[in-house]
Write an enzyme that holds these catalytic residues in place. Structure first.
Site, mmCIF file in Angstrom:
data_model
loop_
_atom_site.group_PDB
_atom_site.id
_atom_site.type_symbol
_atom_site.label_atom_id
_atom_site.label_comp_id
_atom_site.label_asym_id
_atom_site.label_seq_id
_atom_site.Cartn_x
_atom_site.Cartn_y
_atom_site.Cartn_z
ATOM 1 N N PHE A 1 -5.473 6.094 -0.225
ATOM 2 C CA PHE A 1 -4.642 4.895 -0.178
ATOM 3 C C PHE A 1 -4.735 4.127 -1.485
ATOM 4 O O PHE A 1 -5.828 3.935 -2.030
ATOM 5 C CB PHE A 1 -5.098 3.956 0.948
ATOM 6 C CG PHE A 1 -4.660 4.361 2.321
ATOM 7 C CD1 PHE A 1 -3.400 4.017 2.798
ATOM 8 C CD2 PHE A 1 -5.508 5.070 3.146
ATOM 9 C CE1 PHE A 1 -3.004 4.381 4.068
ATOM 10 C CE2 PHE A 1 -5.132 5.434 4.420
ATOM 11 C CZ PHE A 1 -3.865 5.087 4.888
ATOM 12 N N ILE B 1 -7.777 1.108 10.721
ATOM 13 C CA ILE B 1 -8.828 2.130 10.649
ATOM 14 C C ILE B 1 -10.068 1.566 9.950
ATOM 15 O O ILE B 1 -9.972 0.673 9.109
ATOM 16 C CB ILE B 1 -8.330 3.403 9.929
ATOM 17 C CG1 ILE B 1 -7.863 3.086 8.502
ATOM 18 C CG2 ILE B 1 -7.242 4.080 10.736
ATOM 19 C CD1 ILE B 1 -7.490 4.327 7.694
ATOM 20 N N TYR C 1 -8.412 8.602 10.873
ATOM 21 C CA TYR C 1 -7.842 8.875 12.192
ATOM 22 C C TYR C 1 -8.565 9.980 12.947
ATOM 23 O O TYR C 1 -8.166 10.342 14.055
ATOM 24 C CB TYR C 1 -6.354 9.215 12.070
ATOM 25 C CG TYR C 1 -5.528 8.030 11.625
ATOM 26 C CD1 TYR C 1 -5.193 7.018 12.520
ATOM 27 C CD2 TYR C 1 -5.107 7.899 10.311
ATOM 28 C CE1 TYR C 1 -4.453 5.923 12.123
ATOM 29 C CE2 TYR C 1 -4.364 6.802 9.892
ATOM 30 C CZ TYR C 1 -4.035 5.816 10.803
ATOM 31 O OH TYR C 1 -3.315 4.726 10.396
ATOM 32 N N PHE D 1 2.726 9.632 3.398
ATOM 33 C CA PHE D 1 3.046 9.514 4.819
ATOM 34 C C PHE D 1 3.392 8.084 5.225
ATOM 35 O O PHE D 1 3.931 7.850 6.309
ATOM 36 C CB PHE D 1 1.901 10.040 5.695
ATOM 37 C CG PHE D 1 0.593 9.326 5.501
ATOM 38 C CD1 PHE D 1 0.316 8.151 6.166
ATOM 39 C CD2 PHE D 1 -0.372 9.843 4.650
ATOM 40 C CE1 PHE D 1 -0.897 7.492 5.998
ATOM 41 C CE2 PHE D 1 -1.580 9.201 4.473
ATOM 42 C CZ PHE D 1 -1.840 8.017 5.139
ATOM 43 N N ASP D 2 3.091 7.115 4.364
ATOM 44 C CA ASP D 2 3.422 5.725 4.688
ATOM 45 C C ASP D 2 3.375 4.899 3.411
ATOM 46 O O ASP D 2 2.519 5.136 2.550
ATOM 47 C CB ASP D 2 2.433 5.163 5.712
ATOM 48 C CG ASP D 2 2.925 3.866 6.353
ATOM 49 O OD1 ASP D 2 4.108 3.509 6.147
ATOM 50 O OD2 ASP D 2 2.125 3.215 7.051
ATOM 51 N N TYR E 1 0.828 -1.210 0.000
ATOM 52 C CA TYR E 1 0.000 0.000 0.000
ATOM 53 C C TYR E 1 0.858 1.254 0.000
ATOM 54 O O TYR E 1 2.052 1.236 0.336
ATOM 55 C CB TYR E 1 -0.909 0.020 1.237
ATOM 56 C CG TYR E 1 -0.144 0.228 2.517
ATOM 57 C CD1 TYR E 1 0.000 1.501 3.068
ATOM 58 C CD2 TYR E 1 0.457 -0.839 3.172
ATOM 59 C CE1 TYR E 1 0.720 1.691 4.235
ATOM 60 C CE2 TYR E 1 1.177 -0.654 4.342
ATOM 61 C CZ TYR E 1 1.304 0.614 4.863
ATOM 62 O OH TYR E 1 2.040 0.797 6.011
#
Length: 243
Positions: free
Chosen positions: A235, A193, A219, A175-176, A165
């Site tokens: 995502f 989540i 979040y 961010f990830d 992902y």
């Protein structure tokens, strides 16, 4: 109360431990003092002093952005040399407590402002995104687009899944990413989540989807590391395997 004072004092001192001879008044170059020349040939005490000051300041400079370096250096020297303090212990503790309270209130206000702005931006983005070709929306507000339709089985919320992902903010900031780490990740689907728990159940093994997740199923107001409160997230997810 005393415990809070001690922690506050310690945190502030850590943030303000700068090397002797720094520039003064918040980095004003016009009033800067001559810097000490430190090299590998400097004496051990010189290098210890410089290293301690630089590393602590660099790691904590965000804690006190309006630090007056003149008065910090004076207080540091007076304390280290055992001189009498210009302020009483009670006065210094009161000053630091008041500063901490002011900064905490400012932080809360800033976070509230960011949360409101992000909520508005997220709603506007999702409203426009819903009109795009191929984008579908569920009852929860989750939006998704099928990039590759899988052919394997779909997971249940209680399953463990293996995925690749990438997560982005609305401005495109990543961010990830498991791609950047060079390996997929696996986790129980009911321990992430809500937008992921719902979205991945729509997929089949071998599928690749793009999810647009509203903040209330991401979040929320709490945010997360690298994610401001009320952020809408994007995502790209590949479902590799359902275990």
């Amino acid at each position: 109360m005393k415990k809070i004072t001690t922690l506050t004092t310690s945190a502030l001192v850590s943030a303000m431990l700068l090397a002797t001879g720094c520039s003064t008044n918040n980095g004003n170059q016009e009033s800067a003092k001559p810097s000490v020349s430190i090299t590998e040939q400097s004496s051990a005490p010189e290098k210890v002093g410089y290293s301690l000051g630089f590393m602590m300041a660099e790691g904590n400079k965000e804690a006190v952005k309006d630090l007056n370096l003149d008065t910090f250096e004076q207080g540091f020297r007076d304390g280290y040399e055992g001189k009498e303090s210009a302020l009483t212990q009670e006065q210094m503790e009161a000053v630091l407590m008041a500063y901490q309270k002011e900064q905490e209130e400012k932080f809360v206000a800033d976070m509230q402002t960011k949360a409101e702005e992000n909520k508005t931006k997220g709603a506007a983005f999702l409203a426009e995104n819903a009109k795009k070709e191929g984008v579908k929306q569920t009852a929860s507000g989750l939006q998704y687009k099928v990039l590759t339709a899988g052919t394997g089985k779909s997971p249940k919320a209680t399953d463990v899944v293996e995925v690749n992902y990438e997560g982005k903010l609305l401005d495109g900031t990543v961010f990830d990413s498991s791609y950047e780490r060079g390996e997929p990740i696996e986790f129980p689907l009911n321990q992430v989540i809500a937008g992921w728990t719902e979205g991945l159940q729509l997929m089949k093994e071998g599928g690749k989807y793009e999810f647009y997740i509203p903040s209330d199923i991401a979040y929320g107001e709490a945010g997360n590391q690298g994610i401001d409160p009320n952020s809408t997230l994007i995502f790209t997810v590949e479902l590799l395997k359902v275990k």
